[in-house]
Design a protein around this motif. Structure first.
Motif, PDB file in Angstrom:
ATOM      1  N   LYS A 193     -31.232 207.404  47.964  1.00  0.00           N
ATOM      2  CA  LYS A 193     -32.848 207.655  48.552  1.00  0.00           C
ATOM      3  C   LYS A 193     -32.428 207.619  49.837  1.00  0.00           C
ATOM      4  CE  LYS A 193     -34.222 203.835  45.210  1.00  0.00           C
ATOM      5  NZ  LYS A 193     -34.810 202.760  45.228  1.00  0.00           N
ATOM      6  N   ILE A 194     -33.362 208.553  50.517  1.00  0.00           N
ATOM      7  CA  ILE A 194     -33.235 209.047  51.996  1.00  0.00           C
ATOM      8  C   ILE A 194     -34.811 208.591  52.371  1.00  0.00           C
ATOM      9  CG2 ILE A 194     -32.619 211.069  53.274  1.00  0.00           C
ATOM     10  CD1 ILE A 194     -30.992 211.409  51.607  1.00  0.00           C
ATOM     11  N   LEU A 195     -35.046 207.870  53.496  1.00  0.00           N
ATOM     12  CA  LEU A 195     -36.399 207.252  54.568  1.00  0.00           C
ATOM     13  C   LEU A 195     -36.247 208.444  55.226  1.00  0.00           C
ATOM     14  CD1 LEU A 195     -38.729 206.107  53.871  1.00  0.00           C
ATOM     15  CD2 LEU A 195     -37.874 204.074  55.547  1.00  0.00           C
ATOM     16  N   ALA A 196     -37.157 209.381  56.123  1.00  0.00           N
ATOM     17  CA  ALA A 196     -37.053 209.914  56.782  1.00  0.00           C
ATOM     18  C   ALA A 196     -38.343 210.020  57.367  1.00  0.00           C
ATOM     19  CB  ALA A 196     -37.263 211.603  56.642  1.00  0.00           C
ATOM     20  N   GLN A 217     -41.605 217.971  63.560  1.00  0.00           N
ATOM     21  CA  GLN A 217     -41.720 219.876  62.724  1.00  0.00           C
ATOM     22  C   GLN A 217     -39.527 219.651  62.711  1.00  0.00           C
ATOM     23  OE1 GLN A 217     -44.094 223.008  64.234  1.00  0.00           O
ATOM     24  NE2 GLN A 217     -44.878 221.584  65.403  1.00  0.00           N
ATOM     25  N   LEU A 218     -39.316 219.443  62.997  1.00  0.00           N
ATOM     26  CA  LEU A 218     -37.377 219.670  62.749  1.00  0.00           C
ATOM     27  C   LEU A 218     -37.470 218.566  61.325  1.00  0.00           C
ATOM     28  CD1 LEU A 218     -34.994 220.676  64.192  1.00  0.00           C
ATOM     29  CD2 LEU A 218     -35.285 218.817  65.340  1.00  0.00           C
ATOM     30  N   LEU A 219     -37.773 217.498  61.690  1.00  0.00           N
ATOM     31  CA  LEU A 219     -37.969 216.720  60.566  1.00  0.00           C
ATOM     32  C   LEU A 219     -38.322 217.324  59.621  1.00  0.00           C
ATOM     33  CD1 LEU A 219     -36.545 213.294  59.706  1.00  0.00           C
ATOM     34  CD2 LEU A 219     -39.308 213.301  59.899  1.00  0.00           C
ATOM     35  N   ASP A 220     -39.247 217.853  58.950  1.00  0.00           N
ATOM     36  CA  ASP A 220     -39.407 217.915  58.074  1.00  0.00           C
ATOM     37  C   ASP A 220     -38.915 219.584  57.916  1.00  0.00           C
ATOM     38  OD1 ASP A 220     -41.934 216.797  57.819  1.00  0.00           O
ATOM     39  OD2 ASP A 220     -43.474 218.364  58.504  1.00  0.00           O
ATOM     40  N   HIS A 221     -37.762 220.181  58.727  1.00  0.00           N
ATOM     41  CA  HIS A 221     -37.188 221.614  58.585  1.00  0.00           C
ATOM     42  C   HIS A 221     -35.973 220.955  57.769  1.00  0.00           C
ATOM     43  CE1 HIS A 221     -34.788 224.914  58.785  1.00  0.00           C
ATOM     44  NE2 HIS A 221     -33.933 224.212  59.681  1.00  0.00           N
ATOM     45  N   ILE A 222     -35.747 219.948  58.416  1.00  0.00           N
ATOM     46  CA  ILE A 222     -34.167 219.219  57.500  1.00  0.00           C
ATOM     47  C   ILE A 222     -34.388 218.310  56.564  1.00  0.00           C
ATOM     48  CG2 ILE A 222     -32.647 217.211  58.498  1.00  0.00           C
ATOM     49  CD1 ILE A 222     -32.763 218.601  61.177  1.00  0.00           C
ATOM     50  N   VAL A 223     -35.203 217.906  56.027  1.00  0.00           N
ATOM     51  CA  VAL A 223     -35.478 217.010  54.922  1.00  0.00           C
ATOM     52  C   VAL A 223     -35.617 218.632  53.974  1.00  0.00           C
ATOM     53  CG1 VAL A 223     -37.520 216.088  53.815  1.00  0.00           C
ATOM     54  CG2 VAL A 223     -36.596 215.465  56.304  1.00  0.00           C
ATOM     55  N   GLY A 224     -36.416 219.211  54.355  1.00  0.00           N
ATOM     56  CA  GLY A 224     -36.269 220.555  53.183  1.00  0.00           C
ATOM     57  C   GLY A 224     -34.665 221.291  52.786  1.00  0.00           C
ATOM     58  N   ARG A 225     -33.867 220.307  53.955  1.00  0.00           N
ATOM     59  CA  ARG A 225     -32.183 221.068  54.032  1.00  0.00           C
ATOM     60  C   ARG A 225     -31.788 220.480  53.131  1.00  0.00           C
ATOM     61  NH1 ARG A 225     -30.841 224.637  59.342  1.00  0.00           N
ATOM     62  NH2 ARG A 225     -28.901 225.125  57.708  1.00  0.00           N
ATOM     63  N   ILE A 226     -32.070 219.020  52.812  1.00  0.00           N
ATOM     64  CA  ILE A 226     -30.850 218.105  52.362  1.00  0.00           C
ATOM     65  C   ILE A 226     -31.950 218.235  50.716  1.00  0.00           C
ATOM     66  CG2 ILE A 226     -30.663 215.777  51.783  1.00  0.00           C
ATOM     67  CD1 ILE A 226     -31.616 215.535  54.696  1.00  0.00           C
ATOM     68  N   LYS A 263     -38.286 210.431  50.526  1.00  0.00           N
ATOM     69  CA  LYS A 263     -39.712 209.678  51.164  1.00  0.00           C
ATOM     70  C   LYS A 263     -39.760 210.188  52.561  1.00  0.00           C
ATOM     71  CE  LYS A 263     -41.811 205.738  50.545  1.00  0.00           C
ATOM     72  NZ  LYS A 263     -43.166 206.711  49.850  1.00  0.00           N
ATOM     73  N   GLU A 264     -40.816 211.192  53.194  1.00  0.00           N
ATOM     74  CA  GLU A 264     -41.337 210.571  54.577  1.00  0.00           C
ATOM     75  C   GLU A 264     -42.205 210.203  54.292  1.00  0.00           C
ATOM     76  OE1 GLU A 264     -41.723 215.056  57.094  1.00  0.00           O
ATOM     77  OE2 GLU A 264     -40.209 215.317  55.359  1.00  0.00           O
ATOM     78  N   LEU A 265     -41.789 209.341  55.522  1.00  0.00           N
ATOM     79  CA  LEU A 265     -42.741 208.356  56.306  1.00  0.00           C
ATOM     80  C   LEU A 265     -43.365 208.824  57.549  1.00  0.00           C
ATOM     81  CD1 LEU A 265     -43.892 205.627  55.658  1.00  0.00           C
ATOM     82  CD2 LEU A 265     -41.206 204.692  57.002  1.00  0.00           C
ATOM     83  N   ILE A 267     -42.662 198.735  56.566  1.00  0.00           N
ATOM     84  CA  ILE A 267     -41.704 199.746  56.934  1.00  0.00           C
ATOM     85  C   ILE A 267     -39.905 199.270  57.333  1.00  0.00           C
ATOM     86  CG2 ILE A 267     -41.468 200.590  59.160  1.00  0.00           C
ATOM     87  CD1 ILE A 267     -44.192 200.614  60.563  1.00  0.00           C
ATOM     88  N   LYS A 268     -39.299 198.245  57.164  1.00  0.00           N
ATOM     89  CA  LYS A 268     -39.062 196.934  57.434  1.00  0.00           C
ATOM     90  C   LYS A 268     -38.505 196.592  55.360  1.00  0.00           C
ATOM     91  CE  LYS A 268     -38.619 192.612  57.028  1.00  0.00           C
ATOM     92  NZ  LYS A 268     -38.070 192.363  55.173  1.00  0.00           N
ATOM     93  N   ASN A 269     -39.333 196.601  54.627  1.00  0.00           N
ATOM     94  CA  ASN A 269     -39.112 196.927  53.425  1.00  0.00           C
ATOM     95  C   ASN A 269     -38.596 198.118  52.784  1.00  0.00           C
ATOM     96  OD1 ASN A 269     -39.369 194.166  53.344  1.00  0.00           O
ATOM     97  ND2 ASN A 269     -41.618 194.556  51.946  1.00  0.00           N
ATOM     98  N   LEU A 270     -39.779 199.732  53.425  1.00  0.00           N
ATOM     99  CA  LEU A 270     -38.561 200.514  52.908  1.00  0.00           C
ATOM    100  C   LEU A 270     -38.006 200.893  52.996  1.00  0.00           C
ATOM    101  CD1 LEU A 270     -42.595 202.226  53.978  1.00  0.00           C
ATOM    102  CD2 LEU A 270     -41.154 202.347  51.350  1.00  0.00           C
ATOM    103  N   ILE A 271     -36.817 200.555  54.327  1.00  0.00           N
ATOM    104  CA  ILE A 271     -36.088 200.708  55.306  1.00  0.00           C
ATOM    105  C   ILE A 271     -34.867 200.283  54.194  1.00  0.00           C
ATOM    106  CG2 ILE A 271     -34.629 200.355  56.862  1.00  0.00           C
ATOM    107  CD1 ILE A 271     -36.343 201.158  59.095  1.00  0.00           C
ATOM    108  N   MET A 272     -35.064 198.781  53.819  1.00  0.00           N
ATOM    109  CA  MET A 272     -34.560 198.283  53.426  1.00  0.00           C
ATOM    110  C   MET A 272     -33.675 198.702  52.154  1.00  0.00           C
ATOM    111  SD  MET A 272     -35.235 194.460  54.787  1.00  0.00           S
ATOM    112  CE  MET A 272     -33.972 193.398  53.487  1.00  0.00           C
ATOM    113  N   GLU A 273     -35.736 198.968  50.809  1.00  0.00           N
ATOM    114  CA  GLU A 273     -34.700 200.226  49.763  1.00  0.00           C
ATOM    115  C   GLU A 273     -34.492 201.303  50.086  1.00  0.00           C
ATOM    116  OE1 GLU A 273     -39.373 200.612  48.526  1.00  0.00           O
ATOM    117  OE2 GLU A 273     -39.682 198.392  48.570  1.00  0.00           O
TER     118      GLU A 273
END
Length: 178
Positions: free
Chosen positions: A3-6, A19-28, A34-36, A63-69
């Protein structure tokens, strides 16, 4: 499958780091991502008085709980005057008050970009250092210089930089899978 949180540290609706994050997440591939959008979780400017009188804000706990998950994070770091934006720094402040080790056990990929030739490297280095204080392990980082010259229509136009991102993503994927 991990599970990756971005998320991006920007509150701009036209953020180049988003925009850069969206591009990188699309390559994983092969992981649950999950994009936050941090702007969906408004927080007051950190104050000891607010913390004492009202406690930790609910959005900080969410936010903390999403990171912890999550098993890993992909974070796009923006830069204002050589450091992370006040918006992002404020979120880090609240998260660290909710749980000093809010990043404990998290493997992290940091990315940054800016219109300039340094690609927000100063802010990236600051966040790399501070995330370690909160228990995070920055596995890889990548700074994209001169965003407008190297990124168009949702993709990298510079082949050398594109290969660099691919190398970073490969290393990150191997680390989180082991």
């Amino acid at each position: 499958m991990k599970k990756i949180l971005a998320f991006a540290g920007s509150n701009s609706s036209t953020s180049i780091n988003q925009q850069l994050l969206d591009h990188i997440v699309g390559r994983i591939q092969g992981h649950q991502i999950k994009e936050l959008r941090l702007t969906d979780y408004p927080l007051p400017i950190y104050s000891q008085d607010i913390e004492k009188n009202e406690g930790i804000p609910l959005n900080s706990t969410i936010i903390k709980n999403l990171i912890m998950e999550s098993d890993a994070l992909v974070v796009a770091v923006n830069e204002h005057n050589g450091g992370p934006s006040a918006f992002f720094k404020n979120i880090i402040d609240w998260l660290s008050r909710a749980n000093r080790n809010f990043l404990e056990g998290k493997m992290i990929l940091l990315v940054s970009t800016s219109p300039g030739k340094r690609g927000a490297k100063s802010s990236l280095e600051y966040v790399k250092n501070i995330f370690g204080r909160f228990g995070g392990q920055v596995i890889e980082s990548f700074s994209l210089p001169s965003f407008k010259d190297n990124f168009q229509d949702g993709r990298l136009t510079n082949e050398v930089l594109d290969m660099g991102i691919e190398d970073v993503l490969t290393t990150f994927a191997h680390q989180i899978e082991s």
